[in-house]
Design a protein around this motif. Structure first.
Motif, PDB file in Angstrom:
ATOM      1  N   LYS A  19     -70.213 -88.942  46.150  1.00 54.93           N
ATOM      2  CA  LYS A  19     -70.301 -90.396  46.261  1.00 54.93           C
ATOM      3  C   LYS A  19     -71.167 -90.084  44.432  1.00 54.93           C
ATOM      4  CE  LYS A  19     -72.643 -92.165  50.195  1.00 54.93           C
ATOM      5  NZ  LYS A  19     -74.530 -92.533  50.913  1.00 54.93           N
ATOM      6  N   SER A  20     -71.312 -90.745  43.381  1.00 52.97           N
ATOM      7  CA  SER A  20     -71.888 -90.917  42.376  1.00 52.97           C
ATOM      8  C   SER A  20     -73.280 -91.730  42.073  1.00 52.97           C
ATOM      9  CB  SER A  20     -70.812 -91.609  41.144  1.00 52.97           C
ATOM     10  OG  SER A  20     -70.375 -92.627  42.064  1.00 52.97           O
TER      11      SER A  20
ATOM     12  N   ASN B 297     -70.389 -98.090  38.218  1.00 57.12           N
ATOM     13  CA  ASN B 297     -68.957 -97.973  38.620  1.00 57.12           C
ATOM     14  C   ASN B 297     -70.041 -96.249  40.337  1.00 57.12           C
ATOM     15  OD1 ASN B 297     -67.181 -98.529  37.234  1.00 57.12           O
ATOM     16  ND2 ASN B 297     -67.396 -97.304  35.587  1.00 57.12           N
ATOM     17  N   CYS B 298     -70.999 -96.953  40.162  1.00 56.43           N
ATOM     18  CA  CYS B 298     -71.378 -96.027  40.353  1.00 56.43           C
ATOM     19  C   CYS B 298     -71.959 -96.213  41.855  1.00 56.43           C
ATOM     20  CB  CYS B 298     -73.434 -94.941  40.521  1.00 56.43           C
ATOM     21  SG  CYS B 298     -73.715 -94.409  38.336  1.00 56.43           S
ATOM     22  N   ASP B 299     -72.021 -95.062  42.775  1.00 56.13           N
ATOM     23  CA  ASP B 299     -72.163 -95.908  44.756  1.00 56.13           C
ATOM     24  C   ASP B 299     -73.845 -96.138  44.727  1.00 56.13           C
ATOM     25  OD1 ASP B 299     -69.418 -95.239  45.216  1.00 56.13           O
ATOM     26  OD2 ASP B 299     -69.821 -92.962  45.362  1.00 56.13           O
ATOM     27  N   VAL B 300     -74.464 -95.083  44.140  1.00 58.24           N
ATOM     28  CA  VAL B 300     -76.012 -95.581  43.965  1.00 58.24           C
ATOM     29  C   VAL B 300     -77.016 -95.519  43.208  1.00 58.24           C
ATOM     30  CG1 VAL B 300     -78.372 -93.857  45.376  1.00 58.24           C
ATOM     31  CG2 VAL B 300     -75.639 -93.554  46.967  1.00 58.24           C
TER      32      VAL B 300
ATOM     33  N   VAL C  30     -73.842-103.076  42.714  1.00 58.87           N
ATOM     34  CA  VAL C  30     -73.807-101.557  43.236  1.00 58.87           C
ATOM     35  C   VAL C  30     -74.495-102.219  44.940  1.00 58.87           C
ATOM     36  CG1 VAL C  30     -75.111 -99.406  43.054  1.00 58.87           C
ATOM     37  CG2 VAL C  30     -74.856-100.454  41.351  1.00 58.87           C
ATOM     38  N   GLY C  31     -73.694-100.785  45.484  1.00 57.55           N
ATOM     39  CA  GLY C  31     -74.177-100.629  47.018  1.00 57.55           C
ATOM     40  C   GLY C  31     -74.745-101.110  47.556  1.00 57.55           C
ATOM     41  N   TYR C  32     -75.664 -98.851  46.758  1.00 61.98           N
ATOM     42  CA  TYR C  32     -77.105 -98.940  47.940  1.00 61.98           C
ATOM     43  C   TYR C  32     -78.332 -98.847  46.693  1.00 61.98           C
ATOM     44  CZ  TYR C  32     -80.178 -96.921  50.843  1.00 61.98           C
ATOM     45  OH  TYR C  32     -81.508 -96.480  51.317  1.00 61.98           O
TER      46      TYR C  32
END
Length: 218
Positions: free
Chosen positions: A2-3, A65-68, A92-94
């Motif tokens: 994760k990023s 581009n970041c997951d969190v 962003v997913g989270y």
């Protein structure tokens, strides 16, 4: 892997960013202040100074581009809300946000934050729990029903093994790790003898954890 992106690197944001980077994750730190980004630059993957936290700026620096994404702006409700909305628009997913009040917490949940942290409130709850539960060292709520707790083993457990204690069978709780001298063992040996000053991490339903805590007091 994760990023993460941390927007707003005050005491809360910088602490989260540095810890995530230390754990081996890619961390993008973003702040208005060049002084702040310079101070944190050596402790994250990349630190960026921006003029605003609007959607276009955040897209340009790579937030999409970041997951969190952690929005560490607690004192300025308007900035916190606008930034959270911008991050949400980026897909962003989270999104985890810091809030300075319960009203801000409710607003952030309403506009799409996945998790909202109110540090003073949570610290107060942690202190209260520690005062009434001497063995509880730390507690992390996973959701309304499940929690991870770190407990210092009681004196009567010293010299025994996890197998002998039968924690799963007796309390319906799972041991996920043991901890000694700040070293975490995530694959605990059930036959290893527990020493003084050892802590164990347990996961389970809140009602089962409460029964377990009550049993330690008896």
């Amino acid at each position: 892997m994760k990023s993460f992106a941390v927007i707003g690197c005050g005491r809360f944001g910088s602490s989260v960013a540095k810890t995530l980077y230390k754990l081996g994750y890619d961390v993008l730190a973003i702040d208005y202040s060049e002084e702040v980004t310079q101070n944190i630059a050596d402790y994250v993957t990349k630190a960026v100074t921006v003029s605003s936290f609007d959607e276009n700026v955040l897209r340009e620096v790579g937030v999409a581009n970041c997951d969190v994404v952690i929005v560490g702006i607690g004192s300025d409700i308007e900035a916190s809300v606008i930034t959270t909305l911008a991050v949400k628009e980026l897909g962003v997913g989270y999104i985890l946000c810091k809030a300075g009040s319960e009203i801000q917490e409710k607003i952030l949940y309403k506009i799409g934050a996945n998790k909202v942290i109110t540090p003073e409130k949570e610290m107060g709850m942690k202190i209260a729990n520690n005062l009434v539960s001497e063995n509880i060292l730390d507690k992390i709520d996973l959701d309304p029903n499940y929690t991870i707790v770190e407990i210092g083993i009681p004196e009567i457990w010293v010299g025994k093994t996890l197998a002998e204690l039968e924690i799963r069978k007796r309390y319906l709780l799972n041991v996920v790790a043991t901890k000694k001298d700040d070293e975490l063992n995530i694959v605990p040996n059930p036959n290893e003898i527990l020493e003084k000053n050892t802590a164990i991490l347990l996961i389970g339903k809140n009602e089962d954890l409460q029964k377990f805590e009550n049993s330690l007091k008896n």
